[in-house]
Design an enzyme around this catalytic site. Structure first.
Site, mmCIF file in Angstrom:
data_model
loop_
_atom_site.group_PDB
_atom_site.id
_atom_site.type_symbol
_atom_site.label_atom_id
_atom_site.label_comp_id
_atom_site.label_asym_id
_atom_site.label_seq_id
_atom_site.Cartn_x
_atom_site.Cartn_y
_atom_site.Cartn_z
ATOM 1 N N ASP A 7 2.277 3.071 3.003
ATOM 2 C CA ASP A 7 1.293 4.123 2.711
ATOM 3 C C ASP A 7 1.961 5.368 2.137
ATOM 4 O O ASP A 7 1.640 5.788 1.031
ATOM 5 C CB ASP A 7 0.465 4.464 3.954
ATOM 6 C CG ASP A 7 -0.859 5.149 3.598
ATOM 7 O OD1 ASP A 7 -1.159 5.274 2.392
ATOM 8 O OD2 ASP A 7 -1.588 5.559 4.513
ATOM 9 N N HIS A 32 0.847 -1.209 0.000
ATOM 10 C CA HIS A 32 0.000 0.000 0.000
ATOM 11 C C HIS A 32 0.873 1.247 0.000
ATOM 12 O O HIS A 32 1.496 1.587 1.000
ATOM 13 C CB HIS A 32 -0.937 0.014 1.210
ATOM 14 C CG HIS A 32 -1.942 1.118 1.148
ATOM 15 N ND1 HIS A 32 -3.290 0.909 0.989
ATOM 16 C CD2 HIS A 32 -1.777 2.468 1.165
ATOM 17 C CE1 HIS A 32 -3.921 2.075 0.937
ATOM 18 N NE2 HIS A 32 -3.005 3.053 1.043
ATOM 19 N N GLN A 50 -9.515 9.504 -5.006
ATOM 20 C CA GLN A 50 -9.194 10.121 -3.704
ATOM 21 C C GLN A 50 -10.314 11.021 -3.179
ATOM 22 O O GLN A 50 -10.593 11.055 -2.000
ATOM 23 C CB GLN A 50 -7.897 10.938 -3.848
ATOM 24 C CG GLN A 50 -7.555 11.838 -2.687
ATOM 25 C CD GLN A 50 -6.866 11.100 -1.554
ATOM 26 O OE1 GLN A 50 -5.727 10.708 -1.665
ATOM 27 N NE2 GLN A 50 -7.586 10.913 -0.460
ATOM 28 N N HIS A 97 1.562 5.374 -2.105
ATOM 29 C CA HIS A 97 1.067 6.447 -2.982
ATOM 30 C C HIS A 97 2.269 7.049 -3.703
ATOM 31 O O HIS A 97 2.862 8.016 -3.240
ATOM 32 C CB HIS A 97 0.336 7.514 -2.165
ATOM 33 C CG HIS A 97 -0.941 7.003 -1.568
ATOM 34 N ND1 HIS A 97 -2.171 7.169 -2.171
ATOM 35 C CD2 HIS A 97 -1.176 6.275 -0.454
ATOM 36 C CE1 HIS A 97 -3.105 6.582 -1.438
ATOM 37 N NE2 HIS A 97 -2.521 6.037 -0.386
ATOM 38 N N GLU A 131 -11.106 4.364 6.916
ATOM 39 C CA GLU A 131 -9.919 4.992 7.514
ATOM 40 C C GLU A 131 -10.400 6.179 8.341
ATOM 41 O O GLU A 131 -10.253 7.344 7.960
ATOM 42 C CB GLU A 131 -8.916 5.430 6.440
ATOM 43 C CG GLU A 131 -7.586 5.858 7.060
ATOM 44 C CD GLU A 131 -6.556 6.322 6.038
ATOM 45 O OE1 GLU A 131 -6.895 6.419 4.840
ATOM 46 O OE2 GLU A 131 -5.420 6.612 6.446
ATOM 47 N N HIS A 163 -9.424 1.965 0.049
ATOM 48 C CA HIS A 163 -9.191 2.657 1.314
ATOM 49 C C HIS A 163 -10.528 2.544 2.041
ATOM 50 O O HIS A 163 -11.512 3.158 1.610
ATOM 51 C CB HIS A 163 -8.860 4.124 1.073
ATOM 52 C CG HIS A 163 -7.458 4.375 0.624
ATOM 53 N ND1 HIS A 163 -6.988 3.982 -0.596
ATOM 54 C CD2 HIS A 163 -6.426 5.001 1.247
ATOM 55 C CE1 HIS A 163 -5.712 4.355 -0.705
ATOM 56 N NE2 HIS A 163 -5.349 4.972 0.390
HETATM 57 ZN ZN ZN Z 1 -3.388 5.096 1.254
#
Ligand code: ZN
Length: 432
Positions: A310, A58, A153, A60, A214, A211
């Protein structure tokens, strides 16, 4: 017998010791004690750990190494991170994203991290990140496997063009369907987004990685819908729930029903302890919640748990170093996973477990596997996690692609050793 490469006297993560590994044609051909024969190159592991490469399940990569552009995250919250990323997005250029990503991949290789699943934001109509990371995926393929997730996102429904852009991204070659149900406008929109995204994946034969939940809100239960849709559409084993931090705050009765549903649907669970230990609990006074999914409890039910980093130097997290041992180390702490078996489980959660989630073929230290491995400056997996140990050599398809010198410190202390290895604090030379 003549081989391309032999590693001698290696310890393996499954606790076998003094093992030789022989490599020919980019593949591992033998893993046993005292392999006879010669090789173009011999590496003496000297009783150190040789592991299959680290995997970050995971990440970005479109945001990495952008820290401070255009400004820093002052509150440290997830929501300010998302807002900040929104300010940066229109300023992104394809060239800059490629340059940062390639730089990050150099670092990843040096850390023995040879496979990364990266979410890529699809809420920018220009799809700059998607174009850039598809190019990066091709540029790095000889040394790093990059898998991309189409990530809306700003919300699959909440962002007006996200749904269209997500499909465009998949058509361009992005591998995995992403989502963010807890960020949609309502619980109901979140539920509908999970359903729609799983249907897209089922139709196209793709993996899912959302996701999911969270948040510290114990009533954020999109994971329940994700498990249900996985069952309904026959996607068992192909769907991942990333973060799942609301699980931390759920009441125990509900969790006792939820966790078996996750196991039944073979949901891949992806905690991100570095990011979530600092992003969650921000609205609490004291006591402050940790905001971690229930990792030991999931593992006890046989759920495949794979750890992600992440973020690294981006709007959400200003630390990180492509170091999956650091991620495992934090997981040990946040999950109270300090028993010998639990530490080993955390090591597996950055190696073999994510290999399954990723769908990597030919992964492992066994005959027939790709000759991809890392020589680590520690004797076993537990010591590797404890020390966040150095990666002395990184091998991809039988070739050494990165080497780091062992660390030693010279001391000038009367009556004490002249030098020590700071990784192990074992004396390496008697005092002169
Ligand atoms: Zn993430």
């Amino acid at each position: 017998m003549s081989f391309d490469l032999i590693v001698r006297h290696a310890n393996l993560a499954d606790d076998r010791t003094d093992i030789d590994i022989a490599v020919s044609g980019g593949k591992i051909v033998a893993v046993e004690r005292n392999i006879e024969g010669e090789a173009g190159r011999v590496i003496d592991a000297g009783g150190r750990l040789v592991s299959a490469p680290f995997i970050d399940i995971h990440f970005h990569m479109d945001a990495t190494l952008s820290l401070g552009t255009p400004r820093l995250n002052r509150s440290g919250t997830l929501l300010e991170g998302i807002q900040l990323w929104g300010e940066l997005k229109p300023l992104l250029t394809k060239e800059a994203v490629i340059e940062r990503a390639l730089k990050y991949c150099d670092l990843a290789v040096a850390q023995g991290l040879l496979a990364v699943r990266s979410h890529v934001d699809v809420c920018d109509d220009r799809l700059v990140g998607v174009e850039a990371l598809l190019e990066v995926k091709d540029l790095v393929k000889d040394y790093l496997d990059l898998q991309l997730v189409a990530f809306p996102q700003d919300g699959f429904y909440r962002s007006p063009t996200a749904a269209k852009n997500l499909i465009r991204s998949l058509d361009m070659g992005v591998d995995v369907v992403g989502g963010i149900p807890h960020f949609e406008r309502t619980m109901e929109d979140g539920r509908l987004s999970v359903k729609a995204l799983c249907e897209i994946a089922a139709e196209r034969g793709l993996l899912v990685d959302l996701h999911c939940d969270e948040t510290d809100d114990p009533l954020s239960r999109h994971i329940e819908t994700l498990a249900y849709e996985t069952q309904r559409l026959g996607l068992q084993g192909r769907v991942a729930g990333s973060h799942l931090t609301s699980m931390h705050s759920m009441d125990n009765y509900y969790a006792s029903k939820l966790l078996p549903l996750i196991a039944e649907a073979d949901i891949q669970c992806i905690p991100n302890p570095l990011a979530n230990i600092v992003l969650q609990g921000r609205h609490d006074t004291y006591p402050k919640r940790r905001g971690m999914m229930r990792v030991p409890e999931l593992m006890a039910l046989g759920v495949n748990v794979a750890l992600g980093q992440d973020s690294c130097m981006d709007p959400w997290y200003s630390f990180g170093n492509a170091d999956m041992l650091e991620v495992a180390h934090m997981a040990v702490h946040t999950g109270h996973m300090t028993s010998r078996d639990a530490v080993k489980a955390c090591f597996q959660a950055v190696t073999t477990n994510p290999a399954k989630t990723f769908g990597l073929e030919g992964y492992g230290i066994a005959p027939g596997c790709n000759a991809d491995f890392v020589l680590i400056e520690a004797r076993d997996a537990i010591e590797a996690v404890r020390l966040k140990a150095g990666r002395l050599a990184v091998v991809r398809r039988g070739k050494v692609i990165s080497e780091t010198a062992p660390r030693t410190a010279s001391l000038t202390l009367a009556g004490r050793p002249a030098s020590i290895d700071p990784w192990t604090y074992a004396p390496v030379e008697a005092a002169g």
